[in-house]
Design a protein around this motif. Structure first.
Motif, mmCIF file in Angstrom:
data_model
loop_
_atom_site.group_PDB
_atom_site.id
_atom_site.type_symbol
_atom_site.label_atom_id
_atom_site.label_comp_id
_atom_site.label_asym_id
_atom_site.label_seq_id
_atom_site.Cartn_x
_atom_site.Cartn_y
_atom_site.Cartn_z
ATOM 1 N N GLN A 100 0.832 -1.206 0.000
ATOM 2 C CA GLN A 100 0.000 0.000 0.000
ATOM 3 C C GLN A 100 0.864 1.252 0.000
ATOM 4 O O GLN A 100 0.593 2.214 -0.727
ATOM 5 C CB GLN A 100 -0.916 0.006 1.226
ATOM 6 C CG GLN A 100 -2.047 -0.998 1.176
ATOM 7 C CD GLN A 100 -2.899 -0.918 2.418
ATOM 8 O OE1 GLN A 100 -2.394 -0.726 3.526
ATOM 9 N NE2 GLN A 100 -4.200 -1.069 2.255
ATOM 10 N N LEU A 101 1.913 1.249 0.799
ATOM 11 C CA LEU A 101 2.818 2.398 0.850
ATOM 12 C C LEU A 101 3.513 2.600 -0.489
ATOM 13 O O LEU A 101 3.759 3.737 -0.903
ATOM 14 C CB LEU A 101 3.848 2.217 1.960
ATOM 15 C CG LEU A 101 3.322 2.268 3.401
ATOM 16 C CD1 LEU A 101 4.456 1.983 4.380
ATOM 17 C CD2 LEU A 101 2.685 3.616 3.712
ATOM 18 N N ALA A 102 3.824 1.498 -1.176
ATOM 19 C CA ALA A 102 4.509 1.593 -2.462
ATOM 20 C C ALA A 102 3.665 2.307 -3.514
ATOM 21 O O ALA A 102 4.199 2.854 -4.478
ATOM 22 C CB ALA A 102 4.890 0.195 -2.957
ATOM 23 N N LEU A 103 2.357 2.316 -3.335
ATOM 24 C CA LEU A 103 1.475 3.008 -4.275
ATOM 25 C C LEU A 103 1.547 4.520 -4.130
ATOM 26 O O LEU A 103 1.135 5.257 -5.039
ATOM 27 C CB LEU A 103 0.021 2.554 -4.075
ATOM 28 C CG LEU A 103 -0.356 1.232 -4.724
ATOM 29 C CD1 LEU A 103 -1.694 0.747 -4.191
ATOM 30 C CD2 LEU A 103 -0.404 1.372 -6.228
ATOM 31 N N GLY A 104 2.060 5.001 -3.016
ATOM 32 C CA GLY A 104 2.176 6.437 -2.808
ATOM 33 C C GLY A 104 0.839 7.146 -2.938
ATOM 34 O O GLY A 104 -0.186 6.677 -2.432
ATOM 35 N N ALA A 105 0.820 8.266 -3.650
ATOM 36 C CA ALA A 105 -0.393 9.062 -3.815
ATOM 37 C C ALA A 105 -1.435 8.358 -4.670
ATOM 38 O O ALA A 105 -2.602 8.765 -4.688
ATOM 39 C CB ALA A 105 -0.059 10.417 -4.425
ATOM 40 N N VAL A 120 1.614 2.681 -11.251
ATOM 41 C CA VAL A 120 2.784 2.290 -10.452
ATOM 42 C C VAL A 120 3.282 0.930 -10.926
ATOM 43 O O VAL A 120 2.528 -0.054 -10.931
ATOM 44 C CB VAL A 120 2.428 2.237 -8.955
ATOM 45 C CG1 VAL A 120 3.633 1.789 -8.131
ATOM 46 C CG2 VAL A 120 1.933 3.596 -8.470
ATOM 47 N N THR A 121 4.539 0.863 -11.328
ATOM 48 C CA THR A 121 5.132 -0.386 -11.819
ATOM 49 C C THR A 121 6.449 -0.709 -11.121
ATOM 50 O O THR A 121 7.190 -1.571 -11.568
ATOM 51 C CB THR A 121 5.385 -0.296 -13.341
ATOM 52 O OG1 THR A 121 6.298 0.786 -13.600
ATOM 53 C CG2 THR A 121 4.084 -0.049 -14.100
ATOM 54 N N THR A 122 6.732 -0.013 -10.034
ATOM 55 C CA THR A 122 7.993 -0.209 -9.325
ATOM 56 C C THR A 122 7.755 -0.935 -7.997
ATOM 57 O O THR A 122 6.619 -1.206 -7.615
ATOM 58 C CB THR A 122 8.661 1.148 -9.045
ATOM 59 O OG1 THR A 122 7.749 1.979 -8.306
ATOM 60 C CG2 THR A 122 9.016 1.848 -10.349
ATOM 61 N N GLY A 123 8.845 -1.229 -7.288
ATOM 62 C CA GLY A 123 8.733 -1.904 -6.003
ATOM 63 C C GLY A 123 8.104 -3.282 -6.170
ATOM 64 O O GLY A 123 8.431 -4.018 -7.103
ATOM 65 N N PRO A 124 7.165 -3.656 -5.297
ATOM 66 C CA PRO A 124 6.541 -4.980 -5.406
ATOM 67 C C PRO A 124 5.729 -5.147 -6.685
ATOM 68 O O PRO A 124 5.437 -6.276 -7.092
ATOM 69 C CB PRO A 124 5.636 -5.043 -4.164
ATOM 70 C CG PRO A 124 5.394 -3.621 -3.790
ATOM 71 C CD PRO A 124 6.655 -2.895 -4.154
ATOM 72 N N PHE A 125 5.385 -4.031 -7.342
ATOM 73 C CA PHE A 125 4.625 -4.102 -8.588
ATOM 74 C C PHE A 125 5.485 -4.605 -9.743
ATOM 75 O O PHE A 125 4.965 -4.905 -10.816
ATOM 76 C CB PHE A 125 4.014 -2.738 -8.913
ATOM 77 C CG PHE A 125 2.951 -2.339 -7.943
ATOM 78 C CD1 PHE A 125 1.619 -2.624 -8.192
ATOM 79 C CD2 PHE A 125 3.275 -1.709 -6.748
ATOM 80 C CE1 PHE A 125 0.628 -2.285 -7.284
ATOM 81 C CE2 PHE A 125 2.302 -1.363 -5.834
ATOM 82 C CZ PHE A 125 0.975 -1.657 -6.096
#
Length: 208
Positions: A100-105, A120-125
């Motif tokens: 959830q935090l990785a999604l940011g805004a 969002v395509t970074t981090g766990p995505f």
């Protein structure tokens, strides 16, 4: 173990719902909650309602049933299974919040069809397209193994059905309509819930 399962469910709801909402509001001035905007009887309404029913059945109903004397299913009634369940539940809670935090805004609960947020395509995505739902499913799998009675198993099945409706029939069509080829390209490279599984074909945007 039933009390521990219930406590983990409460922690999950507080982090994934309450704390994440407060963070979003502090950062953006918006709670990010769009679930109340879903028209009653719509696919999104049903997806969210079914998932909520599953969450409550596993997280609340199953521990209460265990405390009330409902016996576990013999095939999974083993201390090792319960221990694995606790590890999965704890990992899932942390992974859900982290995703959830990785999604940011861009984080939202529910969908506003008129809204466009960055893809969002970074981090766990990078690993899966829906890491929040994957992690949530792990939470409820873990909780079900901690109190493996018929209520928990039924609730887990309901949870997965609700998640499938929300992702396949609501969120993916929305993301395709908003982001077009960028989402199709992303979805052709990254699995839906598990790495490499459920990728869309780039030449068939309404794929699997």
């Amino acid at each position: 173990m039933a009390v521990v399962a219930l406590a983990l469910f409460v922690v999950f709801m507080l982090l994934a719902g309450g704390v994440r909402t407060l963070i979003q509001r502090r950062r953006t001035g918006d709670t990010g909650n769009r679930r109340t905007w879903a028209a009653r009887g719509s696919l999104e309404w049903w997806g969210l309602a079914i998932a909520d029913l599953g969450y409550l059945t596993v997280g609340l109903g199953a521990p209460v049933a265990t405390l009330a004397g409902v016996p576990p299913l013999a095939v999974v009634d083993h201390p090792v299974v319960r221990g694995v369940g606790m590890v999965l539940a704890i990992f899932g809670v942390l992974a859900t919040f982290g995703s959830q935090l990785a999604l940011g805004a861009s984080w939202r609960i529910g969908v506003d069809q008129t809204e466009r947020t960055p893809l969002v395509t970074t981090g766990p995505f990078r690993l899966v397209r829906n890491p929040v739902f994957t992690a949530a499913a792990i939470v409820f799998l873990g909780l079900a193994l901690m109190v493996p009675n018929p209520v928990a198993i039924a609730g887990l099945a309901i949870t997965l059905i609700g998640i499938e409706i929300q992702v396949r029939l609501v969120e993916e069509p929305y993301l395709r309509s908003v982001h077009g080829g960028a989402y199709t390209d992303f979805a052709s490279r990254v699995g839906r819930f598990l790495p490499g599984i459920g990728r869309l074909r780039a030449d068939r945007p309404r794929g699997s």
